[in-house]
Design an enzyme around this catalytic site. Structure first.
Site, PDB file in Angstrom:
ATOM      1  N   HIS A 167      -4.561   2.879  -3.480  1.00  0.00           N
ATOM      2  CA  HIS A 167      -3.573   3.560  -4.170  1.00  0.00           C
ATOM      3  C   HIS A 167      -3.275   2.897  -5.441  1.00  0.00           C
ATOM      4  O   HIS A 167      -3.003   1.966  -5.552  1.00  0.00           O
ATOM      5  CB  HIS A 167      -2.200   3.742  -3.244  1.00  0.00           C
ATOM      6  N   ASP A 171      -5.539   7.146  -4.349  1.00  0.00           N
ATOM      7  CA  ASP A 171      -4.603   8.445  -4.147  1.00  0.00           C
ATOM      8  C   ASP A 171      -3.237   8.041  -4.358  1.00  0.00           C
ATOM      9  O   ASP A 171      -2.802   6.906  -5.148  1.00  0.00           O
ATOM     10  CB  ASP A 171      -4.379   8.435  -2.555  1.00  0.00           C
TER      11      ASP A 171
HETATM   12 ZN    ZN Z   1      -1.563   9.983  -0.010  1.00  0.00          ZN
END
Ligand code: ZN
Length: 357
Positions: free
Chosen positions: A309, A168
């Protein structure tokens, strides 16, 4: 026998032969007149001979100038090619080039505007183009070529363990390193990108798409969608899609709402499958590559969707170890859509998936 020869009237015989020749000549001229009476509306060279297409009802110009849009999707049996149907075409020619080869090869012809190439090998990158053909007994006409599509192929075994790594908040400056590692191990991942970020990392997005990774949407600017109006939610999704499409030629396939925040309004407005996660590495909180590595390896199971991430160095460092370690444990590393496809689950728009088992 002698008597028989004597009885033949040679004059009569040559006369009959002459009449016969005359009849043949007349017939030939009648047929050739008939042929030229049909106004040929297009000509083309087929080999060395000029052939004619004489069907008046076909709009040849619109056929020759037809724009053919080719898209490619991997599925469980190979690459599925879908391309614009061209009116009046009798068949389509499928051309393929393996990355590194000089020219394209005609690999097949089909009457449909869908074709699945099952003759491909894991690790190879393929380039495709197609064109339409009108074939008649007088000859053939070919349209211009479609756009070219290039993609690496990786085949997975539906009976073996699978896991989906998801990233993400990117793309970011560590995305390329992660992509390089994925490519090396014939692994795929899903990148839930921010619309705000994609233009800064166009080449990362293209590379991800080329090696078979999936591009999802994490909204435009990381807003909690549950506090927005319908119109605002739509705008978050559409703005991001528009940018992604400009870079890789198609919109985001999936949406991951920031913070995993979803309500009934969000589900209704987002016209794509919604993907959250069932393994949270908490990589953003620990910023520790060893903790991120342990959090994955200690809890991973078949059908898991793992959250990370790609904007942290520690995550990148962890991923470079996680990918070979998962492979070692017998996991196939797939995109979320591949996970669903190989598990035989059709993802529905507006539905939330946190794992696919
Ligand atoms: Zn996020």
């Amino acid at each position: 026998m002698k008597a028989l020869f004597k009885n033949i009237n040679y004059k009569l015989l040559s006369c009959v032969f002459a009449v016969f020749l005359l009849v043949i000549l007349i017939l030939m001229s009648v047929f050739s007149v008939n042929k030229t009476e049909k106004q040929p509306i297009a000509k083309m060279v087929s080999g060395n001979a000029v052939e004619e297409i004489s069907e008046k009802e076909i709009d040849i110009n619109s056929f020759l100038n037809a724009e053919i849009e080719l898209t490619l999707k991997p599925n469980t049996s190979g690459f599925k090619l879908v391309y614009t149907a061209v009116p009046n075409s009798t068949e389509y020619e499928i051309y393929r080039k393996i990355n590194g080869e000089k020219g394209f090869t005609l690999i097949d012809t089909t009457q449909k505007n869908i074709f699945t190439d099952t003759t491909i090998i894991t690790g190879n990158t393929y380039i495709y183009k197609v064109r339409a053909v009108i074939k008649q007994k007088e000859g053939q006409l070919t349209s211009g070529f479609s756009n070219k599509v290039k993609k690496k192929f990786v085949w997975f075994d539906k009976d073996k363990k699978m896991v989906a790594l998801t990233f993400d908040d990117g793309p970011g400056k560590y995305t390329n390193k992660i992509l390089k590692c994925l490519d090396k191990y014939n692994a795929h991942a899903t990148f839930f990108t921010l619309g705000l970020q994609v233009n800064k990392y166009k080449s990362s997005l293209k590379k991800a798409d080329l090696i078979g990774c999936e591009i999802g949407s994490h909204t435009f600017d990381h807003t909690n969608l549950t506090v927005l109006s319908k119109k605002e939610i739509k705008s978050e999704i559409n703005k991001t899609d528009k940018r992604i499409k400009k870079i890789i030629g198609r919109k985001a396939t999936l949406v991951r709402p920031p913070y995993g925040a979803v309500n009934s309004k969000v589900k209704k407005v987002i016209k794509k499958p919604i993907v959250t996660w069932n393994v949270d590495t908490r990589d953003w909180a620990t910023l520790s590559s060893s903790k991120t590595f342990d959090n994955v390896m200690n809890s991973v199971g078949d059908g898991d969707i793992i959250l990370m991430h790609d904007i942290y160095r520690s995550t990148k460092d962890a991923v470079l170890k996680i990918i070979p370690a998962l492979k070692q444990k017998g996991y196939q590393i797939v995109t979320v859509s591949e996970l669903a496809e190989y598990k035989g689950i059709k993802l529905k728009n507006g539905e939330v998936y946190r794992e696919i088992k």
